[in-house]
Design an enzyme around this catalytic site. Structure first.
Site, PDB file in Angstrom:
ATOM      1  N   ALA A  65       0.852  -1.190   0.000  1.00  0.00           N
ATOM      2  CA  ALA A  65       0.000   0.000   0.000  1.00  0.00           C
ATOM      3  C   ALA A  65       0.890   1.243   0.000  1.00  0.00           C
ATOM      4  CB  ALA A  65      -0.906  -0.004   1.226  1.00  0.00           C
ATOM      5  N   GLY A 109       0.067  -4.971   0.812  1.00  0.00           N
ATOM      6  CA  GLY A 109      -1.166  -4.933   0.037  1.00  0.00           C
ATOM      7  C   GLY A 109      -1.058  -5.643  -1.293  1.00  0.00           C
ATOM      8  N   GLU A 112      -1.659  -9.203  -0.534  1.00  0.00           N
ATOM      9  CA  GLU A 112      -3.080  -9.338  -0.202  1.00  0.00           C
ATOM     10  C   GLU A 112      -3.956  -9.267  -1.453  1.00  0.00           C
ATOM     11  OE1 GLU A 112      -3.302  -7.429   4.228  1.00  0.00           O
ATOM     12  OE2 GLU A 112      -2.437  -6.184   2.648  1.00  0.00           O
ATOM     13  N   GLU A 132       4.380  -5.556   7.162  1.00  0.00           N
ATOM     14  CA  GLU A 132       3.805  -4.380   7.836  1.00  0.00           C
ATOM     15  C   GLU A 132       4.348  -4.189   9.252  1.00  0.00           C
ATOM     16  OE1 GLU A 132       0.659  -5.644   4.790  1.00  0.00           O
ATOM     17  OE2 GLU A 132       2.069  -6.649   6.146  1.00  0.00           O
TER      18      GLU A 132
END
Length: 258
Positions: A65, A109, A112, A132
């Protein structure tokens, strides 16, 4: 429509969506995620599209992200916006099959997003991770939940607690990746697989996707009931009659999605 962060192409029943923020290693910012949801929903509604492929660049599928969009936010802001909840719901609501073609980094992300697809075809260079914890947070788009279901508790704990990356060979061995191909052929292989899916009846493909997904979300008995219901329901379709007739007559079926 024209997208700023994606390249979209449709050919032979397959929609290829390429993440296109190369200067940021395809980091998932709000604009990219919004455009991706829109492109996926357009593909889902387009009768000419039968399967979808999501790819990135040779260096990165998506490196995570976009941290710059989140770094200054407070807990209240994050909870009020319910960040990522709507995006993940929209992506996982797509009924048509989605293949992730992963080269290079699929981190945070990006990992994911790949797991939200129906299966992953990876290059030899692929690296998966949920780092993360190195930022003082945890995964927020399914990196603790989907990863544990795919690779088991021990490896999911290892990756989420240490932030280490998993290479393509390990990812295939533990079931995160369906197959590994040379980097130069990963998109070609994904498009070929999507082409195979595009040849099948759309109703059966959507039923198969729903049935397999139910295995991760329900107890066995309930999942088996869902599978049987979908299996029985397909006998109300013309495609079932055509598919079985073609098999008996030793010819290729001509599915018409009805």
């Amino acid at each position: 429509m024209a997208f700023q962060t994606l390249i979209v192409d449709i050919q032979d029943g397959v929609q290829l969506i390429t993440l296109n923020r190369p200067e940021k290693l395809n980091a998932l910012n709000a604009e990219l995620l919004a455009e991706l949801c829109e492109a996926l929903e357009e593909a889902d509604a387009n009768d000419k599209v039968r399967c979808i492929v999501i790819s990135g660049s040779d260096k990165a599928f998506a490196a995570g992200a976009d941290i710059s969009e989140m770094a200054g936010k407070s807990m209240v802001e994050m909870m009020t916006a319910n960040l990522f909840a709507r995006v993940t719901a929209r992506i996982t609501a797509i009924r048509k099959p989605i293949i992730a073609a992963v080269c290079g980094y699929a981190l945070g992300g990006g990992c994911e997003l790949a797991m939200m697809c129906d299966f992953i075809i990876a290059s030899e260079t692929a690296k998966f991770g949920q780092p993360e914890i190195n930022l003082g947070v945890i995964a927020g788009m399914g990196g603790t939940q989907r990863l544990a279901r795919f690779v088991g508790k021990a490896k999911a704990m290892d990756m989420n607690l240490t932030g280490r990356f998993m290479d393509a060979k390990e990812a295939e061995h533990c079931g995160l990746v369906s197959r590994i191909v040379p980097a130069k052929k990963v998109r070609e292989e994904a498009l070929a697989a999507a082409g195979k899916i595009a040849e099948k009846g759309r109703l059966a493909a959507q039923a198969a996707k729903q049935a397999v997904n139910s295995a991760f979300e329900t107890p066995l008995a309930e999942g088996l009931a869902i599978e049987r219901h979908l299996f029985h329901a397909l006998f109300a379709t013309d495609d079932q009659k055509e598919g079985m007739a073609a098999f008996i007559e030793s010819r290729e079926p001509q599915f018409r999605d009805r």
